[in-house]
Scaffold this motif. Sequence first.
Motif, short mmCIF file in Angstrom:
data_model
loop_
_atom_site.label_atom_id
_atom_site.label_comp_id
_atom_site.label_asym_id
_atom_site.label_seq_id
_atom_site.Cartn_x
_atom_site.Cartn_y
_atom_site.Cartn_z
N CYS A 1 0.91 -1.21 0.00
CA CYS A 1 -0.14 -0.12 -0.14
C CYS A 1 0.85 1.33 -0.02
O CYS A 1 0.28 2.38 -0.31
CB CYS A 1 -0.80 0.12 1.30
SG CYS A 1 -0.11 -0.15 2.69
N ASP A 2 2.01 1.03 0.44
CA ASP A 2 2.92 2.37 0.44
C ASP A 2 4.49 2.04 0.42
O ASP A 2 4.65 0.71 0.57
CB ASP A 2 2.71 3.22 1.55
CG ASP A 2 3.09 4.59 1.51
OD1 ASP A 2 3.62 4.99 0.55
OD2 ASP A 2 2.63 5.31 2.59
N HIS A 3 5.24 2.85 0.24
CA HIS A 3 6.90 2.69 0.15
C HIS A 3 7.38 3.47 1.23
O HIS A 3 7.03 4.67 1.15
CB HIS A 3 7.34 3.09 -1.44
CG HIS A 3 6.82 1.85 -2.22
ND1 HIS A 3 5.68 1.91 -2.80
CD2 HIS A 3 7.62 0.90 -2.65
CE1 HIS A 3 5.32 1.07 -3.70
NE2 HIS A 3 6.57 0.22 -3.59
N ARG A 4 8.41 3.34 2.00
CA ARG A 4 9.11 4.04 2.80
C ARG A 4 10.74 4.11 2.09
O ARG A 4 11.10 3.06 2.25
CB ARG A 4 9.05 3.81 4.09
CG ARG A 4 9.66 4.45 5.11
CD ARG A 4 9.54 4.37 6.72
NE ARG A 4 9.66 3.24 6.99
CZ ARG A 4 8.78 2.55 7.58
NH1 ARG A 4 7.51 3.06 7.83
NH2 ARG A 4 8.89 1.30 8.09
N HIS A 5 11.10 5.18 1.78
CA HIS A 5 12.29 5.34 1.44
C HIS A 5 13.47 5.98 2.31
O HIS A 5 13.13 6.80 3.42
CB HIS A 5 12.55 6.20 0.44
CG HIS A 5 11.66 5.75 -0.93
ND1 HIS A 5 12.45 5.07 -2.02
CD2 HIS A 5 10.34 5.97 -1.20
CE1 HIS A 5 11.38 5.03 -3.12
NE2 HIS A 5 10.24 5.35 -2.49
N ARG A 6 14.44 5.06 2.55
CA ARG A 6 15.58 5.43 3.75
C ARG A 6 16.75 5.55 3.03
O ARG A 6 17.00 4.67 2.13
CB ARG A 6 15.36 4.61 4.93
CG ARG A 6 14.32 4.84 5.72
CD ARG A 6 14.43 3.85 6.90
NE ARG A 6 15.50 4.16 7.95
CZ ARG A 6 15.75 3.62 9.02
NH1 ARG A 6 15.04 2.58 9.37
NH2 ARG A 6 16.80 4.13 9.66
N ARG A 7 17.76 6.32 3.50
CA ARG A 7 19.18 6.25 3.00
C ARG A 7 19.94 6.13 4.26
O ARG A 7 19.85 6.74 5.12
CB ARG A 7 19.47 7.50 2.15
CG ARG A 7 19.01 7.58 0.82
CD ARG A 7 19.00 8.81 0.07
NE ARG A 7 18.59 8.84 -1.40
CZ ARG A 7 17.33 9.29 -1.53
NH1 ARG A 7 16.56 9.38 -0.63
NH2 ARG A 7 17.01 9.01 -2.88
N LEU A 8 21.04 5.20 4.19
CA LEU A 8 21.80 4.77 5.36
C LEU A 8 23.11 4.54 4.80
O LEU A 8 23.50 4.20 3.76
CB LEU A 8 21.15 3.40 5.77
CG LEU A 8 19.89 3.08 6.38
CD1 LEU A 8 20.08 1.51 6.55
CD2 LEU A 8 19.81 3.93 7.78
N PHE A 9 24.12 5.05 5.73
CA PHE A 9 25.61 4.67 5.59
C PHE A 9 25.76 3.19 6.11
O PHE A 9 25.41 3.06 7.46
CB PHE A 9 26.44 5.39 6.61
CG PHE A 9 26.53 6.95 5.76
CD1 PHE A 9 27.41 6.75 4.73
CD2 PHE A 9 26.27 8.16 6.36
CE1 PHE A 9 27.54 8.06 3.88
CE2 PHE A 9 26.36 9.17 5.74
CZ PHE A 9 27.16 9.28 4.64
N THR A 10 26.31 2.21 5.43
CA THR A 10 26.81 1.02 5.99
C THR A 10 28.27 1.20 5.86
O THR A 10 28.83 1.62 4.88
CB THR A 10 25.98 -0.08 5.27
OG1 THR A 10 26.57 -0.30 4.07
CG2 THR A 10 24.42 0.08 5.48
N LEU A 11 28.85 0.20 6.38
CA LEU A 11 30.40 0.03 6.14
C LEU A 11 30.64 -0.64 4.95
O LEU A 11 31.72 -0.28 4.32
CB LEU A 11 30.94 -0.95 7.23
CG LEU A 11 31.02 -0.70 8.71
CD1 LEU A 11 31.87 -1.59 9.64
CD2 LEU A 11 31.65 0.74 9.04
#
Length: 380
Positions: free
Chosen positions: A47-57
């Motif tokens: 029903c929806d999308h959640r966008h996230r941006r993350l730093f990973t190693l």
Amino acid sequence: MLGAKHIGGKKGTRMPYCWPDDMVFTRLELHVEDRRCHTCGGPLTVCDHRHRRLFTLTGPVHVVCKLAHCPDRTCPTHSQTHSPEAETALAMPWWVLGWDVVCWLGHRRFARHWSVGQIRAELVDTYRIPLSDDAIGHYIQRYQQMVAARQHDPSRLAAAYADVEAVILSIDGLQPEKGHETLYVVREVTQKRVWFAEALVSSTTEEVQRLLAQAREWAERLAKPVRLWMSDKQAAFVRGIATEFPGVPHRYCANHFLRDVAKPVLAADSHAKVQMRRKVRGLRTIEREGGATQRLAALAAPVLETDEDVPVDLIQAAAPSPDVALAYCAAVRGILNDDHGGPLQPPGLRMAEALGEVQASLQRNLAAQKGGLRTTSSRG
Ligand SMILES: [Zn+2]
């Protein structure tokens, strides 16, 4: 650069991080794990999308969470939205750093004792993660919160105390600065664990009592008897422990006991040092005059309150050259200026011993001179 205000789950801190335009992200799509409605059994739909941006190693990640719900309008849980559980395994809500980065930070800070500056430089150099000192500080705080939460987890605590017959508890108030609130820490001694700590503005009996009641709840939850309490026995602790733990012995903490005993010991030691310094005088004069060994003799002889004063003319022979006299002066000055040591190694005691060694050394020189004289001349 990421500022502290850009992170955190608190109100007003949900501003997104300003990502550079040219940053390349790895796209990662997450789906709800269980795709059936728990209530009606029908299939869930996105029903929806959640966008996230993350730093990973391993680099920046663009996470797309596909949120799902039950499309059946007659289903009671139709209005509920489901998120992929895998999302929190990557990062906590509102964090811009993945768990791997947060754990890396905590490890470098607490296991390796790196400074925040070192951590910041290493994050940029090796992982291309630009963070401000503030942001690093906040994430280190979060790391500590996570570690504390894990240690307080009831099941983990029960496991840690499985083989323990009884617990021994201690309470202590730590005041980082005068006039600031005091941090009260309740520790369990057999497993060397901090059970909990709380900053109290006032150390009234009621406030302290609340912490002690909490300690009783913890012990009850573990189903372990409390064998002993330890503290500095301030009035609020004595009253509170007697009320919450009737019949449990309450002992003076050995550290506090030593600390309290140390005060008169150090005072007496300090007095003794003053007395000794008063007797050892004239160093500067000897140093100025070079080989004025009479003064050196005067300096060494009375310090130890020996009954036999060392004859001045023989001491003169004991330090036969100006260099030797100066060396003695340097040694004595070092001894007088040495103020290190606590109540268990009182500096005054060490001073007396060292001055005694100097005197013994002077006397050995004398004896050697005397012996020499005896063999070369036949004076008895
Ligand atoms: Zn449903």
